[in-house]
Design an enzyme around this catalytic site. Structure first.
Site, PDB file in Angstrom:
ATOM      1  N   LYS A  13      -5.793   2.915 -14.387  1.00  0.00           N
ATOM      2  CA  LYS A  13      -6.572   3.988 -13.756  1.00  0.00           C
ATOM      3  C   LYS A  13      -6.883   5.113 -14.746  1.00  0.00           C
ATOM      4  O   LYS A  13      -8.008   5.580 -14.821  1.00  0.00           O
ATOM      5  CB  LYS A  13      -5.808   4.590 -12.560  1.00  0.00           C
ATOM      6  CG  LYS A  13      -5.420   3.592 -11.491  1.00  0.00           C
ATOM      7  CD  LYS A  13      -4.742   4.276 -10.303  1.00  0.00           C
ATOM      8  CE  LYS A  13      -3.416   4.952 -10.624  1.00  0.00           C
ATOM      9  NZ  LYS A  13      -2.326   4.013 -10.965  1.00  0.00           N
ATOM     10  N   ARG A 126       3.950   0.023 -23.008  1.00  0.00           N
ATOM     11  CA  ARG A 126       3.520   1.411 -23.225  1.00  0.00           C
ATOM     12  C   ARG A 126       4.694   2.243 -23.741  1.00  0.00           C
ATOM     13  O   ARG A 126       4.544   3.034 -24.669  1.00  0.00           O
ATOM     14  CB  ARG A 126       2.995   1.991 -21.905  1.00  0.00           C
ATOM     15  CG  ARG A 126       2.610   3.459 -21.965  1.00  0.00           C
ATOM     16  CD  ARG A 126       1.743   3.861 -20.792  1.00  0.00           C
ATOM     17  NE  ARG A 126       2.493   4.167 -19.579  1.00  0.00           N
ATOM     18  CZ  ARG A 126       1.954   4.409 -18.395  1.00  0.00           C
ATOM     19  NH1 ARG A 126       0.643   4.361 -18.237  1.00  0.00           N
ATOM     20  NH2 ARG A 126       2.693   4.695 -17.358  1.00  0.00           N
ATOM     21  N   ARG A 138       7.416   8.452 -21.550  1.00  0.00           N
ATOM     22  CA  ARG A 138       7.510   8.984 -20.191  1.00  0.00           C
ATOM     23  C   ARG A 138       8.877   8.667 -19.604  1.00  0.00           C
ATOM     24  O   ARG A 138       9.348   7.537 -19.698  1.00  0.00           O
ATOM     25  CB  ARG A 138       6.421   8.360 -19.311  1.00  0.00           C
ATOM     26  CG  ARG A 138       5.101   9.094 -19.384  1.00  0.00           C
ATOM     27  CD  ARG A 138       4.041   8.419 -18.544  1.00  0.00           C
ATOM     28  NE  ARG A 138       4.395   8.250 -17.140  1.00  0.00           N
ATOM     29  CZ  ARG A 138       3.527   7.988 -16.179  1.00  0.00           C
ATOM     30  NH1 ARG A 138       2.238   7.862 -16.484  1.00  0.00           N
ATOM     31  NH2 ARG A 138       3.912   7.823 -14.937  1.00  0.00           N
ATOM     32  N   ARG A 149       8.732   2.783  -8.569  1.00  0.00           N
ATOM     33  CA  ARG A 149       7.316   3.168  -8.475  1.00  0.00           C
ATOM     34  C   ARG A 149       6.491   2.060  -7.828  1.00  0.00           C
ATOM     35  O   ARG A 149       5.588   2.325  -7.028  1.00  0.00           O
ATOM     36  CB  ARG A 149       6.774   3.498  -9.870  1.00  0.00           C
ATOM     37  CG  ARG A 149       7.251   4.862 -10.366  1.00  0.00           C
ATOM     38  CD  ARG A 149       7.243   4.958 -11.878  1.00  0.00           C
ATOM     39  NE  ARG A 149       5.916   5.012 -12.447  1.00  0.00           N
ATOM     40  CZ  ARG A 149       5.649   4.732 -13.737  1.00  0.00           C
ATOM     41  NH1 ARG A 149       6.622   4.351 -14.556  1.00  0.00           N
ATOM     42  NH2 ARG A 149       4.437   4.818 -14.188  1.00  0.00           N
TER      43      ARG A 149
END
Ligand code: AMP
Length: 192
Positions: A13, A126, A138, A149
């Site tokens: 996204k 990532r 993150r 999540r």
């Protein structure tokens, strides 16, 4: 034109939103980015959401709806891309009301479809890439938070597919295709 990019973590996204910003001058409204900013600048709200975010759970509807309301009231744009918002039916209703109050419309909701095992390897990748490049990883890009999540996505967010389908706004693209191909599919939908 105002659109929602819908999809689980790792669906692409943010990447696709960036293309739309660069090519169409639209403005990306990512509640995840706004919350990370509040967290790193150490505001009261940031402190309040930090642990919840790190665990991979959703922060309250009130907080994210407030963030979006503030942006809609202060930012002028030819179009907004909602990225990571709405994530619950309550947020979806609130967004509809906010836009209606401002005389704006929601034009399309595009879901990026990606298989679960691909999502997991993308997110883990990532984190590994960021670590290798000496960039901050993150706090929620680890396997346990990722599982939380994903569960939150299926439990709280996936009902939005039916919600927007019923409103005639929903379409989807193959998020497994290459970045350029996904970009082309989104462009085709926006221009049709
Ligand atoms: P994201 O960058 O979109 O993956 O969001 C990172 C984290 O921020 C999520 O796992 C949630 O903890 C929180 N968050 C972001 N957007 C929302 C939202 N619309 N509703 C609730 N929590 C959110």
């Amino acid at each position: 034109m105002n659109i929602i990019l819908l999809g689980p973590p790792g669906a692409g996204k943010g990447t696709q939103a960036q293309f739309l910003v660069a090519e169409r001058g639209m403005v990306q409204l990512s509640t995840g980015d706004m919350l990370r900013e509040a967290k790193s600048s150490g505001t009261e709200m940031g402190k309040q959401v930090a642990e919840v975010m790190d665990r991979g759970e959703l922060v309250t509807d009130e907080i994210v709806i407030g963030l979006i309301r503030e942006k809609l009231e202060t930012v002028d744009a030819p179009g907004f891309i909602f990225d990571g918002f709405p994530r619950t039916l309550k947020q979806a209703d609130a967004l509809g009301d906010l836009l209606a109050d401002m005389g704006k419309t929601l034009d399309r909701v595009i879901e990026l479809r990606v298989e679960d095992d691909v999502l997991v390897s993308r997110i883990v990748g990532r984190a590994e890439e960021a670590a290798a490049a000496g960039k901050p990883v993150r706090a929620d890009d680890n396997e346990e938070s990722l599982r939380t999540r994903l569960a939150a996505y299926y439990k709280m967010t996936s009902p939005l597919v039916g919600y927007y389908y019923a409103k005639g706004m929903y379409s989807r693209v193959d998020g497994m295709a290459s970045m350029d191909e996904v970009k082309a599919q989104i462009a085709a939908q926006l221009d049709s």
